[in-house]
Design an enzyme around this catalytic site. Structure first.
Site, short mmCIF file in Angstrom:
data_model
loop_
_atom_site.label_atom_id
_atom_site.label_comp_id
_atom_site.label_asym_id
_atom_site.label_seq_id
_atom_site.Cartn_x
_atom_site.Cartn_y
_atom_site.Cartn_z
N ASP A 8 0.87 -1.18 0.00
CA ASP A 8 0.00 0.00 0.00
C ASP A 8 0.91 1.22 0.00
O ASP A 8 2.14 1.11 -0.15
CB ASP A 8 -1.00 -0.04 1.18
CG ASP A 8 -0.36 0.15 2.54
OD1 ASP A 8 0.89 0.29 2.61
OD2 ASP A 8 -1.09 0.18 3.54
N CYS A 65 3.37 -3.04 4.00
CA CYS A 65 2.51 -1.91 4.36
C CYS A 65 3.23 -1.16 5.49
O CYS A 65 4.45 -1.33 5.66
CB CYS A 65 1.10 -2.35 4.72
SG CYS A 65 0.94 -3.46 6.13
N THR A 67 3.02 -1.47 8.76
CA THR A 67 3.49 -2.39 9.82
C THR A 67 3.70 -3.81 9.33
O THR A 67 4.31 -4.62 10.04
CB THR A 67 2.44 -2.47 10.94
OG1 THR A 67 1.21 -2.95 10.36
CG2 THR A 67 2.20 -1.12 11.59
N ILE A 69 1.29 -5.77 9.29
CA ILE A 69 0.25 -6.52 10.00
C ILE A 69 -1.02 -6.66 9.15
O ILE A 69 -1.55 -7.76 8.98
CB ILE A 69 -0.06 -5.86 11.36
CG1 ILE A 69 1.17 -5.93 12.27
CG2 ILE A 69 -1.25 -6.55 12.03
CD1 ILE A 69 1.03 -5.09 13.54
N MET A 71 -1.40 -6.41 5.95
CA MET A 71 -1.14 -7.26 4.79
C MET A 71 -1.15 -8.73 5.19
O MET A 71 -1.71 -9.58 4.48
CB MET A 71 0.22 -6.93 4.17
CG MET A 71 0.26 -5.64 3.37
SD MET A 71 -0.79 -5.77 1.88
CE MET A 71 -0.12 -4.40 0.93
N HIS A 98 10.47 -23.73 9.31
CA HIS A 98 9.48 -24.44 10.13
C HIS A 98 8.05 -24.27 9.64
O HIS A 98 7.26 -25.20 9.76
CB HIS A 98 9.56 -23.95 11.59
CG HIS A 98 10.77 -24.47 12.31
ND1 HIS A 98 10.89 -24.44 13.68
CD2 HIS A 98 11.92 -25.02 11.84
CE1 HIS A 98 12.07 -24.96 14.05
NE2 HIS A 98 12.71 -25.30 12.93
N ARG A 109 7.31 1.06 8.33
CA ARG A 109 7.45 1.93 9.50
C ARG A 109 8.07 1.19 10.68
O ARG A 109 8.21 1.74 11.77
CB ARG A 109 6.07 2.48 9.89
CG ARG A 109 5.44 3.33 8.80
CD ARG A 109 3.99 3.68 9.08
NE ARG A 109 3.37 4.27 7.90
CZ ARG A 109 2.05 4.35 7.70
NH1 ARG A 109 1.22 3.88 8.61
NH2 ARG A 109 1.57 4.88 6.60
N HIS A 133 7.63 -30.68 10.76
CA HIS A 133 7.05 -29.38 10.41
C HIS A 133 5.96 -29.53 9.34
O HIS A 133 5.00 -28.79 9.31
CB HIS A 133 8.14 -28.43 9.94
CG HIS A 133 9.24 -28.27 10.96
ND1 HIS A 133 9.02 -27.74 12.19
CD2 HIS A 133 10.54 -28.64 10.91
CE1 HIS A 133 10.15 -27.75 12.89
NE2 HIS A 133 11.08 -28.31 12.13
C1 RB5 Z 1 -1.89 2.69 6.46
O1 RB5 Z 1 -1.93 3.90 7.13
C2 RB5 Z 1 -1.55 1.56 7.43
O2 RB5 Z 1 -2.64 1.32 8.25
C3 RB5 Z 1 -1.16 0.33 6.70
O3 RB5 Z 1 -0.06 0.60 5.88
C4 RB5 Z 1 -0.75 -0.87 7.53
O4 RB5 Z 1 0.21 -0.51 8.47
C5 RB5 Z 1 -1.82 -1.67 8.10
O5 RB5 Z 1 -1.61 -2.71 8.72
#
Ligand code: RB5
Length: 147
Positions: A8, A65, A67, A69, A71, A98, A109, A133
Site C-alpha cells: 500500500d 505496508c 506495519t 500486519i 497485509m 518451520h 514503519r 514441520h
Molecule cells: C496505512 O496507514 C496503514 O494502516 C497500513 O499501511 C498498515 O500498516 C496496516 O496494517
C-alpha cells in the site's frame, strides 16, 4: 523463482528498495501495485498477491505496508497462504524452515531498508525442513478446510 510483490502507500518506498535487491539477486518479480502515494487499502493488494501465490502462478510473495500486519492478516485469509510478518532475520529464516511461509510481510514503519533487505535475503535463502514441520503445516491448513 518468481516473486509477486505488493504494497500500500505505507510500503511504497520499502518496496522500491526490495525491488532493487531482487534485481541485484537476479530474481524475477512482478509488482501488483500500488504505484503512488495516494492512500489505498492494503487488502486490495494483499488479495491478488495471495491468490497468485496460492494458485502457483508465483512461487512466493512479498507484501509491504506500514506495519506488515494488515497485509499479513488479509493474505492469511486466502486458502493455502502462510504469510509471516517478520522484523528480524532469525524469524524470517524460521518462517521458511518451520512454517513454510509462502508470503513475507514487512512493515516500512517498523524496519529500515538495510534490515529489510537482510530479512529478505535470509527468507529467500532458507528452505522448508519438512518432517515434523510438514505435519504441523498440514494441521494449519486443516483449520481452513483446504486439506
Ligand atoms: C496505512 O496507514 C496503514 O494502516 C497500513 O499501511 C498498515 O500498516 C496496516 O496494517
Amino acid at each position: 523463482m518468481k516473486i509477486l510483490l505488493g504494497s500500500d502507500h505505507g510500503g511504497l518506498r520499502l518496496k522500491a528498495e526490495i525491488k532493487e535487491l531482487l534485481k541485484e539477486m537476479g530474481i524475477l518479480y512482478e509488482d501488483v501495485g500500488c504505484d503512488c502515494d495516494d492512500s489505498v487499502d492494503y487488502p486490495d493488494y494483499a488479495q491478488p498477491v495471495a491468490e497468485k501465490v496460492a494458485n502457483g502462478e508465483f512461487d512466493l510473495g512479498i507484501l509491504i505496508c506500514g506495519t506488515g500486519i494488515g497485509m499479513s492478516i488479509a493474505a492469511n485469509k486466502v486458502k493455502g497462504i502462510r504469510c509471516a510478518v517478520v522484523s528480524d532475520e532469525f524469524s524470517a529464516r524460521m518462517s521458511r524452515e518451520h512454517n513454510n511461509a509462502n508470503i513475507l510481510a514487512l512493515g516500512e514503519r517498523v524496519v529500515g531498508p538495510d534490515l529489510a533487505k537482510s530479512i529478505v535475503r535470509a527468507w529467500l535463502s532458507a528452505e522448508f525442513q519438512g518432517n515434523r514441520h510438514e505435519r504441523r503445516v498440514k494441521k494449519i491448513h486443516a483449520l481452513e478446510g483446504s486439506e
